[in-house]
Design an enzyme around this catalytic site. Structure first.
Site, PDB file in Angstrom:
ATOM      1  N   ILE A  67      12.566 -24.449  49.798  1.00  0.00           N
ATOM      2  CA  ILE A  67      12.350 -24.560  51.249  1.00  0.00           C
ATOM      3  C   ILE A  67      12.280 -23.208  51.943  1.00  0.00           C
ATOM      4  O   ILE A  67      12.001 -23.132  53.128  1.00  0.00           O
ATOM      5  CB  ILE A  67      13.421 -25.444  51.937  1.00  0.00           C
ATOM      6  CG1 ILE A  67      14.839 -24.921  51.656  1.00  0.00           C
ATOM      7  CG2 ILE A  67      13.276 -26.892  51.523  1.00  0.00           C
ATOM      8  CD1 ILE A  67      15.915 -25.635  52.475  1.00  0.00           C
ATOM      9  N   GLY A  69      11.969 -18.644  51.240  1.00  0.00           N
ATOM     10  CA  GLY A  69      12.050 -17.485  50.372  1.00  0.00           C
ATOM     11  C   GLY A  69      11.936 -16.255  51.230  1.00  0.00           C
ATOM     12  O   GLY A  69      10.901 -15.988  51.821  1.00  0.00           O
ATOM     13  N   GLY A  70      13.003 -15.570  51.402  1.00  0.00           N
ATOM     14  CA  GLY A  70      12.984 -14.369  52.235  1.00  0.00           C
ATOM     15  C   GLY A  70      12.941 -13.154  51.344  1.00  0.00           C
ATOM     16  O   GLY A  70      12.583 -13.242  50.169  1.00  0.00           O
ATOM     17  N   GLY A  71      13.300 -12.033  51.906  1.00  0.00           N
ATOM     18  CA  GLY A  71      13.271 -10.800  51.145  1.00  0.00           C
ATOM     19  C   GLY A  71      14.384 -10.761  50.123  1.00  0.00           C
ATOM     20  O   GLY A  71      14.304 -10.060  49.134  1.00  0.00           O
ATOM     21  N   PHE A  72      15.428 -11.493  50.365  1.00  0.00           N
ATOM     22  CA  PHE A  72      16.603 -11.356  49.516  1.00  0.00           C
ATOM     23  C   PHE A  72      16.822 -12.517  48.570  1.00  0.00           C
ATOM     24  O   PHE A  72      17.599 -12.425  47.652  1.00  0.00           O
ATOM     25  CB  PHE A  72      17.856 -11.194  50.379  1.00  0.00           C
ATOM     26  CG  PHE A  72      17.770 -10.019  51.291  1.00  0.00           C
ATOM     27  CD1 PHE A  72      17.571  -8.754  50.767  1.00  0.00           C
ATOM     28  CD2 PHE A  72      17.872 -10.177  52.657  1.00  0.00           C
ATOM     29  CE1 PHE A  72      17.490  -7.656  51.607  1.00  0.00           C
ATOM     30  CE2 PHE A  72      17.787  -9.076  53.495  1.00  0.00           C
ATOM     31  CZ  PHE A  72      17.595  -7.811  52.976  1.00  0.00           C
ATOM     32  N   GLU A  74      15.922 -16.937  47.390  1.00  0.00           N
ATOM     33  CA  GLU A  74      15.126 -18.167  47.384  1.00  0.00           C
ATOM     34  C   GLU A  74      16.048 -19.284  47.861  1.00  0.00           C
ATOM     35  O   GLU A  74      17.204 -19.351  47.446  1.00  0.00           O
ATOM     36  CB  GLU A  74      14.647 -18.460  45.948  1.00  0.00           C
ATOM     37  CG  GLU A  74      13.725 -17.369  45.415  1.00  0.00           C
ATOM     38  CD  GLU A  74      13.350 -17.584  43.942  1.00  0.00           C
ATOM     39  OE1 GLU A  74      13.690 -18.634  43.365  1.00  0.00           O
ATOM     40  OE2 GLU A  74      12.725 -16.663  43.381  1.00  0.00           O
ATOM     41  N   ILE A  75      15.509 -20.137  48.720  1.00  0.00           N
ATOM     42  CA  ILE A  75      16.311 -21.237  49.254  1.00  0.00           C
ATOM     43  C   ILE A  75      15.704 -22.548  48.771  1.00  0.00           C
ATOM     44  O   ILE A  75      14.484 -22.752  48.883  1.00  0.00           O
ATOM     45  CB  ILE A  75      16.331 -21.272  50.808  1.00  0.00           C
ATOM     46  CG1 ILE A  75      16.327 -19.881  51.422  1.00  0.00           C
ATOM     47  CG2 ILE A  75      17.486 -22.130  51.330  1.00  0.00           C
ATOM     48  CD1 ILE A  75      17.499 -19.032  51.284  1.00  0.00           C
ATOM     49  N   LYS A  90      21.090 -21.272  47.996  1.00  0.00           N
ATOM     50  CA  LYS A  90      20.477 -19.954  48.214  1.00  0.00           C
ATOM     51  C   LYS A  90      20.751 -19.102  46.984  1.00  0.00           C
ATOM     52  O   LYS A  90      21.905 -18.968  46.564  1.00  0.00           O
ATOM     53  CB  LYS A  90      21.041 -19.305  49.482  1.00  0.00           C
ATOM     54  CG  LYS A  90      20.379 -17.978  49.816  1.00  0.00           C
ATOM     55  CD  LYS A  90      20.728 -17.475  51.204  1.00  0.00           C
ATOM     56  CE  LYS A  90      20.060 -16.133  51.465  1.00  0.00           C
ATOM     57  NZ  LYS A  90      20.305 -15.647  52.822  1.00  0.00           N
ATOM     58  N   ASP A 181      21.171  -9.202  61.831  1.00  0.00           N
ATOM     59  CA  ASP A 181      19.796  -9.670  61.635  1.00  0.00           C
ATOM     60  C   ASP A 181      19.567 -10.931  62.475  1.00  0.00           C
ATOM     61  O   ASP A 181      19.096 -11.958  61.967  1.00  0.00           O
ATOM     62  CB  ASP A 181      19.516  -9.921  60.149  1.00  0.00           C
ATOM     63  CG  ASP A 181      18.023  -9.971  59.838  1.00  0.00           C
ATOM     64  OD1 ASP A 181      17.215  -9.525  60.693  1.00  0.00           O
ATOM     65  OD2 ASP A 181      17.661 -10.451  58.753  1.00  0.00           O
TER      66      ASP A 181
END
Ligand SMILES: Nc1ncnc2c1ncn2[C@@H]1O[C@H](COP(=O)(O)OP(=O)(O)OP(=O)(O)O)[C@@H](O)[C@H]1O
Ligand SMILES: [Mg+2]
Length: 432
Positions: A67, A69-72, A74-75, A90, A181
């Site tokens: 659902i 995927g950021g820089g850090f 995967e969700i 996460k 952030d």
């Protein structure tokens, strides 16, 4: 038809390649910290993902779908085989240089029991990845804004979201951490009938403890690396100054402006330095145009704060409440996405009214793919990033006490690899 088309679009190799190029063009941006766009709207699942649908983590959490995927990390949405509830997993690769999940777990645990915070369910690691399992929420506030016909929220929705976000920020400050952030995609609405009108704060990977063990404000460092997301970063953060509580509030201010206006003046500029210069020159009173005049006081207050001064959260929340009262805005009024409207430019029809919610909206549901115009708009709008912590700091840009860090237990894995003993329990480190 539209849905299928878009799913095919997302699975089309060329498009995927295009998305990757976007990500990496971000990487090679002048500000080398660029690793990640804000407002991720697509979820591009690849064979390189750490998990696939059907995988079971620790014999308990079965992956349903990706659902986020950021820089850090995967969700994933997962199913808890014990409680039968849907959860969010996460993950971060055990190999990646910027390890931030330990901080995520530490702060999430500190915040347990507070409003606007996901319930912590579990965490662990194996030789491939570190993971945290938490309560699954619904859509994030960036997605929801973009699914609005004007790409903006009404004042009523903005004020009520703003007040909840302010309270969430106050909570994290109360436990001695800065978020660093604050941005729309780091807040989600709940997904069940009892919490779908509550805002949840996500993503504590860039958090930093700003108080000492005795509760005093830590002395600021002379210079600190940039942390956060360019679009919402305070001028202070652009100047690499040590961030304080006021910087989280500056980001909230920029969020509010974007909520009502649908954009910020620097939204198209990629370069961090250029955005910083523009913010410095920009007469911020112009940003107040679509906000109630009381928000001049919000702006004046955050201008007057510095690293050491405690923000007046009470005055700020009073300001939101006053504006709402004067306009007859009630807590129970429908949020913009709960109103019934048909957007002619897309197939989206959002029909949920708070009074008639019988079925919770599914987080990351197929609706994610429906807002075609927003996706196209977004592909042009990938200027937003979160900055990493320096490699090797394991996200402990901080002073976490050992108890918290040690609580990131090691867990064995089912189907996903072997078990390694608690390397995440090591000494907390403090970034320079
Ligand atoms: N508990 C959750 N429930 C539902 N969705 C979630 C949850 N946690 C994260 N997400 C979704 O995944 C997205 C990315 O999550 P998160 O911000 O934690 O990851 P990240 O890798 O740190 O992202 P970024 O670097 O882009 O800020 C969020 O914007 C949100 O849409
Ligand atoms: Mg995030």
């Amino acid at each position: 038809m539209m849905v299928v088309g878009l799913i095919l679009l997302c699975r089309n190799n060329k498009v995927l390649t295009f998305l990757w190029l976007l990500r990496y063009s971000g990487d090679s941006n002048a500000s080398s910290e660029v690793i990640n766009e804000d407002d991720s709207f697509y979820v591009n699942m690849t064979t390189e993902d750490l998990l696939q649908p059907g995988h079971v983590v620790k014999e308990r959490w079965k992956v349903v779908k990706k659902i986020g995927g950021g820089g850090f990390g995967e969700i994933y949405e997962g199913l808890d085989l014990v409680t039968k509830e849907l959860v969010a997993l996460k993950l971060e690769s055990a190999k990646q240089a910027k390890q931030v999940l330990k901080m995520e777990v530490a702060v999430l645990k500190k915040l347990q029991g507070r409003e606007h915070v996901c319930r912590f369910i579990g965490c662990g690691r194996n030789d491939r990845f570190n993971y945290v399992v938490m309560q699954l929420q619904g859509k994030n506030l960036a997605e929801l804004r973009r699914s609005q016909p004007r790409g903006a929220y009404s004042l009523s929705t903005t004020l009520r979201l703003g007040l909840q976000i302010l309270k969430a920020i106050e909570s994290i400050h109360e436990v001695g951490f800065l978020h660093r952030d604050i941005k729309p995609s780091n807040f989600s609405m709940g997904r069940l009938s009892h919490n779908c009108r509550s805002v949840y704060m996500l993503d504590f990977g860039l958090a930093r403890q700003y108080v000492t063990a005795t509760g005093e404000v830590r002395p600021p460092r002379a210079a600190a690396g940039f942390r956060g997301t360019v679009r919402y970063a305070s001028i202070n953060a652009h100047k690499n100054k040590e961030m304080g509580r006021h910087d989280d509030l500056w980001s909230l201010f920029y969020m509010l402006v974007e909520f009502v206006n649908g954009q910020l003046p620097w939204r198209k500029i990629k370069d961090k330095e250029q955005v910083g210069v523009m913010k410095e020159k920009y007469d911020h009173r112009l940003l107040l145009k679509h906000l109630p005049s009381d928000f001049r006081q919000f702006l004046d207050h955050i201008y007057a704060l510095d690293y050491h001064i405690r923000p007046d959260y009470c005055m700020l929340s009073g300001l939101f409440e006053r504006c709402m009262k004067r306009r007859g805005i009630k807590e129970n009024d429908p949020y913009d996405w709960e109103k019934h409207y048909t957007d002619n430019s897309a197939t989206t029809t959002v029909t949920t009214s708070p009074a008639v919610i019988s079925k919770p909206p599914l987080a990351g549901s197929i609706l994610t793919f429906v807002d075609k115009p927003a996706i196209i708009k977004d592909l042009k709008d990938k200027t937003e990033i979160s900055t990493p912590v320096p490699p090797g700091t394991h996200g402990t840009d901080n002073m976490l006490d050992d108890n918290i860090m040690a609580s990131f237990e090691d867990h064995g894995e089912n189907e996903t690899g072997g078990v390694k003993e608690g390397h995440l329990q090591g000494e907390p480190r403090q970034a320079g």
